[in-house]
Structures are given as structure tokens and as C-alpha cells.
Design a protein around this motif. Structure first.
Motif, PDB file in Angstrom:
ATOM      1  N   ALA A   1       4.617   6.995  -4.802  1.00  0.00           N
ATOM      2  CA  ALA A   1       4.745   7.334  -6.227  1.00  0.00           C
ATOM      3  C   ALA A   1       3.952   8.591  -6.560  1.00  0.00           C
ATOM      4  CB  ALA A   1       4.284   6.159  -7.077  1.00  0.00           C
ATOM      5  N   ARG A   2       2.835   8.806  -5.849  1.00  0.00           N
ATOM      6  CA  ARG A   2       1.998   9.979  -6.134  1.00  0.00           C
ATOM      7  C   ARG A   2       2.582  11.263  -5.566  1.00  0.00           C
ATOM      8  NH1 ARG A   2      -2.353   6.309  -4.993  1.00  0.00           N
ATOM      9  NH2 ARG A   2      -2.429   7.076  -2.836  1.00  0.00           N
ATOM     10  N   VAL A   3       3.294  11.187  -4.451  1.00  0.00           N
ATOM     11  CA  VAL A   3       3.712  12.418  -3.778  1.00  0.00           C
ATOM     12  C   VAL A   3       5.185  12.757  -3.969  1.00  0.00           C
ATOM     13  CG1 VAL A   3       1.923  12.127  -2.032  1.00  0.00           C
ATOM     14  CG2 VAL A   3       4.206  11.228  -1.587  1.00  0.00           C
ATOM     15  N   LEU A   4       6.001  11.798  -4.419  1.00  0.00           N
ATOM     16  CA  LEU A   4       7.427  12.057  -4.589  1.00  0.00           C
ATOM     17  C   LEU A   4       7.778  12.184  -6.067  1.00  0.00           C
ATOM     18  CD1 LEU A   4       8.939   9.603  -1.931  1.00  0.00           C
ATOM     19  CD2 LEU A   4       8.604  12.073  -1.734  1.00  0.00           C
TER      20      LEU A   4
ATOM     21  N   ARG B   1       0.810  -1.217   0.000  1.00  0.00           N
ATOM     22  CA  ARG B   1       0.000   0.000   0.000  1.00  0.00           C
ATOM     23  C   ARG B   1       0.845   1.269   0.000  1.00  0.00           C
ATOM     24  NH1 ARG B   1      -4.704  -1.595   4.487  1.00  0.00           N
ATOM     25  NH2 ARG B   1      -5.494  -3.446   3.354  1.00  0.00           N
ATOM     26  N   LEU B   2       2.091   1.165   0.473  1.00  0.00           N
ATOM     27  CA  LEU B   2       2.935   2.353   0.540  1.00  0.00           C
ATOM     28  C   LEU B   2       3.443   2.766  -0.840  1.00  0.00           C
ATOM     29  CD1 LEU B   2       4.439   4.455   2.271  1.00  0.00           C
ATOM     30  CD2 LEU B   2       6.296   2.779   2.521  1.00  0.00           C
TER      31      LEU B   2
ATOM     32  N   GLY C   1       9.940   7.453  -5.132  1.00  0.00           N
ATOM     33  CA  GLY C   1       9.092   6.623  -4.294  1.00  0.00           C
ATOM     34  C   GLY C   1       9.368   5.141  -4.506  1.00  0.00           C
ATOM     35  N   HIS C   2       9.527   4.749  -5.766  1.00  0.00           N
ATOM     36  CA  HIS C   2       9.805   3.344  -6.063  1.00  0.00           C
ATOM     37  C   HIS C   2      11.171   2.933  -5.523  1.00  0.00           C
ATOM     38  CE1 HIS C   2       6.243   3.109  -8.497  1.00  0.00           C
ATOM     39  NE2 HIS C   2       6.635   4.104  -9.259  1.00  0.00           N
ATOM     40  N   ARG C   3      12.128   3.828  -5.609  1.00  0.00           N
ATOM     41  CA  ARG C   3      13.467   3.505  -5.100  1.00  0.00           C
ATOM     42  C   ARG C   3      13.449   3.345  -3.586  1.00  0.00           C
ATOM     43  NH1 ARG C   3      17.377   7.744  -6.510  1.00  0.00           N
ATOM     44  NH2 ARG C   3      15.737   9.043  -7.362  1.00  0.00           N
ATOM     45  N   LEU C   4      12.648   4.172  -2.901  1.00  0.00           N
ATOM     46  CA  LEU C   4      12.551   4.047  -1.444  1.00  0.00           C
ATOM     47  C   LEU C   4      11.905   2.719  -1.051  1.00  0.00           C
ATOM     48  CD1 LEU C   4      11.474   7.659  -0.387  1.00  0.00           C
ATOM     49  CD2 LEU C   4      13.687   6.562  -0.005  1.00  0.00           C
TER      50      LEU C   4
END
Length: 495
Positions: free
Chosen positions: A224-227, A218-219, A232-235
Motif C-alpha cells: 500500500a505504501r509503494v504502489l 505484513r505484505l 497494493g490491496h488488489r494484489l
């Protein structure tokens, strides 16, 4: 004879990924991807059994340069195959893939500094040559899975199938199915078959660790929407890498603690009073073999519903639709699925030689877990045993890019890893105790007690080692036709 810069052997996850790295990092490289089968995709186009899916986190199994953007963590095989194919299309790799081309033999010609390849295609043999050979065909044989001898199998009246050769015409609906095995394939098959079968029985000689993981992250979509970009995918990718490493390290350092934790989680997923210690108490320690990951506990749900059961016993024989067990018990089945693993096989069975001298894999030493000592200009990809396959692929590709750049900058034609000095301790390639490893140790190279001749099986350590190890460390460089082509070059200060 056709002359190429690079030949990639295998058009599965590794081969397509390596070709994409060449397109990204070495544009203009003349290369071909040889695929023995009639389609790309490797494992994900070969396996067609019900429920086939990834047993690894897809956010790390996906390529670093093309993140997996869906929320699913362990998607079905069709989704992974689509991901591999679309990646090949996006990076222009498909134009370089040659289907129905099986590598038979590769011989290194030191005088000309090139590999001469014999390739089977269309009922004939063709020859081609290349400067660099990339072996990306995985570690198991595609021509058939492992089929142990089962006493009295001829007396079984039903149908016998192996997951690696799943027939299109097999209808299990309303049938009694026995699945032999306790590994990742077995725990995937059981809930998938149980949806339509009359009953499914998993017959195992010994238990495995089965761990439930969420089927969706869910994260990932939120980040992906906010970064910006793919941050986001790398995190998410690094979070999952860190969690997997922590699980492995805790399993190795505190096995009793981890065993208690896993038993408690398994007991909670099963009905009260279920004989957990009979069916889910392996004789080996956590992560001495790969753990079986199941999405949202679907395997345990099938057991709770009564649609499936586990029997821990050995097979004594068969009589019609009856499987006789050593304990005296019986299991009735119309279909017998032998989920008994695969056969290890490096390099697709191709014969490798240097100047006509055969390279015997078990008599060679691995170099950084990606080359063989004494074998020039050849890189192979073998993923991690304790993490996802593609993590190692990305690191190998990064090292290869550095190596090719160094050779180009200095006018070298050959790069040959040196053998370790006398007195080092030789060890097996891996200490995993899985059956396919024990059966296939004679296919694997050796390692020794220190770098660079020791694979770490640790992504974080490899990230530093493969990116920072000087290209010239224990590596001999040379030029075609030069008498000193095999002499190691000293490591320059500061490299």
C-alpha cells in the motif's frame, strides 16, 4: 402504496454492500433497505460472544470497492461492524435503511410487473411495492441457533447459553466452562474464554480440521505504501483468493496428501505425544466441510498452556455440575456453552409467491446461483462455501447492474430465468456435509448438472461466467401488461 425501484432485504454485509453498488453503478435508483433488527451489521451486530471474529481472510471478505486497509487478517467482530457501518456512511446508504422492518411476504404481480410486499413494522403491517427485489438476509435464522436435544440437560445445575444469544450479564471469570461443538464458533470461544476461566473443556462428538493462519498480513501495508492507488490491496486480495482456491482444489483432488499435511501441522502445534488422531482426525475429507481457521494458532496455544482441553466423546447425561460421557468419563462445568451451530433459513422466513402461487424453494432451480427459475425480478445473495462471502456479493452485484442496464435499454419491465430443459440431472444445492447443511437442505433450491443452473463455487470461474454470460441467455424478458411478457427472447448473434 409506496412504489420503489428496488428493495434490498437485510442490512448486513450483503445488504449494505448491494446498496453501495446501487449508489455507485445506478445513481438515482429509488430504493430502500429493510432490516428486521434495530441496527445494521447483520452477523457482526448479532453475535456478541467472547472472541467473536472473522474466520475468513478480511482482505477478501472486505468489499472490492472499499478495500480493507488494516493488516489484520481475521479481525474481531467489532472491527468488522465498524467497517460495515463506515462503508454505509461513506456511500450514503444509511439514509435508505429502515430499521425494524421485517419482510413477511412478497407476491409478484405479473400484470403490473412489480413485487407487492407485506412488511411488519411497529406492531403493524405496511405495504409497499418495488420493481426488483434483492434478498440479502444471509442463510441462517436470526431468531435462535440450533439446539440439539441433550439427554438429561434438566439435571445440569449450571448456566446454559448459546453463542447466538450470548447474555450481557454472563461472567465466566474463574468458572469451569464446557463448550459443546467443534466448528468455527467453538474454536473461537475456547481461547477467548480460557484467558479468564478456571478451565475450558471443548466437548466434541467428532473432530474438525483446524488450521492456523497469521493474524496479520505484513505484505499488505508495504504494498500500500509503494504502489499507487489501491493496486497494493488488489494484489493482496488476488493473492489470497489464489491461495484459498489452491487449498480447496488440492484438498478435493489430493485429499490423502492434504490430510497428511494438515495432521503434521496440527501435531507440530501441540505438545509432544498429544493424541492428535483422537481429537484432530475428522472422518470426512479436507474441505468436505469448512475448515476452522485460527489466528496465530491461539486455539492450540490454549491447549498447550493447559488452560483448555479437548474431549472427543458423546454426552450421556448431566448431574449437577457433572457432564457424563458415553465412555464413562466426566467433565465438570459451571457454564455450558452449546456452540452447536445455527438453523438454515433463506429469505428471513418471508413467504414468496408469484401471482398468488407460493414459491417452494426446494421445487425451484437456481439460476447462476443468484436467481430462481420462473421467479421474475428477484436476486438473492448466497456466498461461497469454500471462500469468503463477499466475493460472490461483488459478482452478483456486477451481474445485476448489467441486467438492469439491459432492461432499461430495451424497455423491459421483467426478467425471468427459464427452467432447464427436460432430461437434465437435478442435484442438491451443495455437496457440503456440515450439519447445518444436512438439516437445512429442504430450505435450499435445486441445481442441475450444467450452467446456467449450476453454482460453480469457484470464484475464478464465476468471474468469467457472471461477467461474460449473455444477459439474454435462458432469460425471458417482457413488459407490464404485455401478453408476451413471459416469452423468452432469442440470443442475438455475438452476444
Amino acid at each position: 402504496m409506496e412504489q420503489l425501484d428496488v428493495v434490498v432485504v437485510g442490512a448486513g454485509l450483503s445488504g449494505i454492500g448491494m446498496a453501495c453498488h446501487l449508489e455507485r453503478e445506478r445513481p438515482g435508483t429509488r430504493y430502500a433497505v429493510l432490516e428486521a433488527r434495530a441496527e445494521i451489521g447483520g452477523t457482526w451486530s448479532l453475535f456478541r460472544y467472547p472472541g467473536v471474529r472473522s474466520d475468513s481472510d478480511m482482505h477478501t471478505l472486505g468489499y472490492r470497492f472499499r478495500p480493507w486497509t488494516r493488516a489484520e487478517t481475521m479481525p474481531g467482530g467489532a472491527a468488522i461492524l465498524d467497517y460495515v457501518r463506515s462503508t454505509a456512511v461513506e456511500y450514503g446508504v444509511l439514509d435508505h435503511v429502515r430499521l425494524g422492518h421485517r419482510l413477511i411476504a412478497a407476491d409478484w404481480d405479473s400484470e403490473r410487473a412489480r413485487w407487492v410486499l407485506r412488511v411488519a413494522h411497529g406492531g403493524a403491517e405496511v405495504e409497499m411495492a418495488c420493481s426488483f427485489l434483492l434478498m440479502c438476509g444471509g442463510y441462517y435464522r436470526y431468531d435462535g441457533g440450533h439446539r440439539p436435544e441433550l439427554p438429561g440437560l434438566a439435571g445440569f445445575s449450571g448456566r446454559v447459553v448459546h453463542p447466538q444469544d450470548w447474555p450481557d450479564d454472563l461472567d465466566h471469570a474463574g468458572k469451569r466452562v464446557a463448550v459443546l461443538g467443534s466448528g468455527a464458533t467453538a474454536v473461537t470461544l475456547v481461547p477467548a474464554l480460557a484467558r479468564d476461566a478456571e478451565h475450558v473443556t471443548m466437548v466434541q462428538r467428532s473432530p474438525s480440521y483446524v488450521v492456523s493462519l497469521p493474524s496479520a498480513d505484513r505484505l499488505a501495508p508495504r504494498l500500500a505504501r509503494v504502489l499507487p492507488g489501491d493496486l497494493g490491496h488488489r494484489l493482496v486480495r488476488w493473492r489470497n483468493i489464489a491461495l484459498a482456491m489452491a487449498l480447496f482444489q488440492l484438498s478435493q483432488r489430493r485429499p490423502r496428501l492434504m490430510r497428511r499435511f494438515l495432521r503434521k501441522a496440527t501435531a507440530a502445534a501441540l505438545p509432544p505425544g498429544y493424541p492428535v488422531d483422537t481429537h484432530f482426525n475428522p472422518t470426512y475429507g479436507p474441505w468436505d466441510q469448512r475448515m476452522c481457521m485460527v489466528p496465530d494458532g491461539d486455539f492450540f496455544a490454549a491447549l498447550r498452556s493447559g488452560a483448555a482441553e479437548v474431549v472427543t466423546d458423546t454426552i450421556a447425561g448431566f448431574d449437577g455440575d457433572v457432564i457424563h460421557l458415553a465412555s464413562g468419563g466426566t467433565v465438570r462445568a459451571d457454564i455450558l456453552v452449546t456452540a452447536t451451530g445455527f438453523n438454515l433459513g433463506l429469505f428471513g422466513g418471508a413467504e414468496i409467491s408469484v401471482d398468488g402461487r407460493p414459491v417452494r424453494t426446494t421445487e425451484t432451480m437456481t439460476y447462476l446461483g443468484m436467481m430462481l427459475a420462473g421467479v421474475p425480478n428477484m436476486v438473492y445473495v448466497l456466498g461461497y462455501t469454500n471462500a469468503t462471502w463477499t466475493l460472490k456479493l461483488d459478482l452478483v452485484a456486477s451481474y445485476l447492474t448489467r441486467l438492469l442496464r439491459h432492461m432499461s435499454d430495451h424497455g423491459y419491465d421483467t426478467a425471468t430465468p427459464s427452467a432447464p430443459p427436460p432430461g437434465v440431472t437435478e442435484e442438491p444445492f451443495t455437496n457440503l456435509t456440515a450439519g447445518y447443511i444436512r438439516r437445512g437442505l429442504d430450505e435450499l433450491p435445486r441445481q442441475c448438472s450444467r450452467l446456467p443452473w449450476r453454482p460453480t463455487m469457484n470464484y475464478a470461474l464465476d468471474t468469467m461466467t457472471l461477467r461474460r454470460t449473455p444477459i439474454t441467455r435462458e432469460m425471458a424478458f417482457g413488459r407490464a401488461g404485455s401478453p408476451d411478457r413471459a416469452r423468452p427472447r432469442p440470443v442475438p448473434p455475438g452476444r
